[in-house]
Design an enzyme around this catalytic site. Structure first.
Site, mmCIF file in Angstrom:
data_model
loop_
_atom_site.group_PDB
_atom_site.id
_atom_site.type_symbol
_atom_site.label_atom_id
_atom_site.label_comp_id
_atom_site.label_asym_id
_atom_site.label_seq_id
_atom_site.Cartn_x
_atom_site.Cartn_y
_atom_site.Cartn_z
ATOM 1 N N CYS A 141 59.389 -10.785 -42.292
ATOM 2 C CA CYS A 141 58.345 -9.597 -41.886
ATOM 3 C C CYS A 141 57.280 -10.360 -41.920
ATOM 4 C CB CYS A 141 57.420 -9.074 -43.676
ATOM 5 S SG CYS A 141 58.585 -7.777 -44.293
ATOM 6 N N HIS A 274 50.298 -6.314 -41.526
ATOM 7 C CA HIS A 274 51.807 -6.370 -41.969
ATOM 8 C C HIS A 274 50.830 -4.976 -42.937
ATOM 9 C CE1 HIS A 274 55.412 -5.332 -42.195
ATOM 10 N NE2 HIS A 274 55.185 -6.077 -43.598
ATOM 11 N N PRO A 275 51.352 -3.737 -42.750
ATOM 12 C CA PRO A 275 51.807 -2.738 -44.152
ATOM 13 C C PRO A 275 53.008 -2.873 -44.488
ATOM 14 C CG PRO A 275 51.793 -1.684 -41.517
ATOM 15 C CD PRO A 275 51.651 -3.334 -41.631
ATOM 16 N N GLY A 276 53.662 -4.233 -45.271
ATOM 17 C CA GLY A 276 54.641 -4.060 -46.149
ATOM 18 C C GLY A 276 54.680 -3.032 -47.017
ATOM 19 N N GLY A 277 53.543 -2.284 -47.754
ATOM 20 C CA GLY A 277 54.159 -1.413 -48.400
ATOM 21 C C GLY A 277 52.973 -1.107 -48.392
ATOM 22 N N LYS A 279 51.249 -0.479 -51.532
ATOM 23 C CA LYS A 279 50.495 -1.307 -52.579
ATOM 24 C C LYS A 279 49.691 -3.123 -52.108
ATOM 25 C CE LYS A 279 52.939 0.697 -56.971
ATOM 26 N NZ LYS A 279 53.242 0.240 -57.774
#
Length: 347
Positions: A141, A274-277, A279
């Site tokens: 990522c 980076h929108p990993g999730g 949360k």
């Protein structure tokens, strides 16, 4: 690097779309591990902040068993198409012709291509036979930021040259429905597929100047994120400790990268993350003491595309550019290592 300019950003996605509701139903139907485990963790689909994702294979493909060879064949076919789409749009967006490109950095971690993706597709889009090629594997990522920084450094090292950066990830073909690992269920709820590209050069007027970059690698964190190479395919390493780790460690990492580039957090008008999730986004806002919902574009990209690994942060950047890039922006992304990558943009 301070003379290197970002000339264009482009994105691409495969045509097949799956809604989050359908992904949840399909996951429960096909999950080869313990159904009780799936039901216990199924709430991750509802709470992921994702409405839909793009995937590189038809939905029925995921109902079948596939080994390494078949999975990688799908990766190559999809990556070829996405490479041509994203690269062509980035070159055109910079007002250039393919023959103007002097070098290319390609980042991908979800499949193996030898010859590499730019060798497979460079001739098809008209890149010169003498174009320099730098394929990079294993960044995960973080690759969207690290790869762009690498291209910028190469452009700065040879003033006047124009470098194309392309990142492609096909996370969905690595989803393992045969697993009883909870991380496999989380991955099924989060990951989508996509590609992004950018042009950087010291020549020409650009969107922004790339003012610096840096990375932070934490020791003894190899088990937080990555892939296990297994039969019949890659097995995701995705520790649920990622959000609390980010909340505890991100500020120091960001401050270190900024200090190395002569900046502080007060100099940054907007973080591009980076929108990993969902949360992870919440943890970033907490760690950097941002206003709640400050990362609104990140949430929108996650909602519409899911976590596409490396390309995702460039989808965020493309949206920020469209609505008016702030004066000073810092891109951040996390990846295997465990690593935080950062890049500074001055409008």
């Amino acid at each position: 690097m301070q003379s290197t300019r970002l000339l264009s950003v482009a994105t691409a996605v495969p045509p097949t779309i799956i809604s989050q509701a359908d992904a949840k139903r399909l996951g429960r139907e096909l999950f080869g591990g313990r159904k009780l485990l799936f039901d216990r963790l199924a709430g991750v689909f509802d709470n992921a902040g994702i409405d839909q994702r793009h995937i590189v294979a038809p939905v029925d493909w995921y109902r079948e068993q596939h080994g390494w060879g078949e999975r990688n064949r799908v990766f190559l076919d999809a990556a070829d198409t996405l490479f041509i789409d994203a690269a062509t749009k980035a070159i055109s967006g910079a007002g250039l012709q393919p023959t103007d490109i002097d070098g290319i950095v390609t980042v991908s971690t979800t499949g193996i291509a030898t010859p590499s993706l730019e060798a497979r597709n460079g001739p098809a889009i008209g890149l010169r036979p003498d174009v320099r090629r730098v394929p990079v594997f294993g960044l995960g990522c973080a690759g969207g930021v690290s790869g762009l920084a690498t291209a910028a450094r190469l452009a700065a090292a040879e003033p006047g040259t124009r470098w194309l950066f392309v990142t492609i990830e096909t996370c969905s073909i690595s989803i393992r429905l045969d697993s009883d690992d909870p991380a496999a269920i989380v991955a099924t709820a989060l990951f989508g597929d996509g590609a992004a590209a950018a042009i950087v050069s010291t020549a020409g007027d650009g969107i922004a100047t790339i003012a610096g970059a840096g990375e932070k690698l934490w020791p003894d964190t190899l088990g937080i994120m990555g892939w296990r190479v297994e039969d019949p395919g890659l097995g995701v390493v995705f520790d649920r400790a990622i959000p609390p780790f980010i909340e505890a460690e991100l500020a120091v990492a960001v401050d270190g990268i900024l200090a190395a580039n002569g900046r502080t957090r007060t100099d940054i008008y907007r973080f591009c993350c980076h929108p990993g999730g969902i949360k992870v986004i919440d943890a970033i806002e907490t760690a950097l003491t941002l206003e709640p919902q400050a990362l609104d574009v990140e949430r929108a990209v996650l909602r519409d595309f899911g976590n596409m690994s490396a390309p995702t942060v460039l989808f965020v950047l493309e949206n920020l550019i469209a609505r008016g890039l702030p004066g000073r922006t810092m891109m951040t992304a996390f990846g295997p290592g465990f690593t935080c990558a950062g890049l500074l943009l001055d409008r």
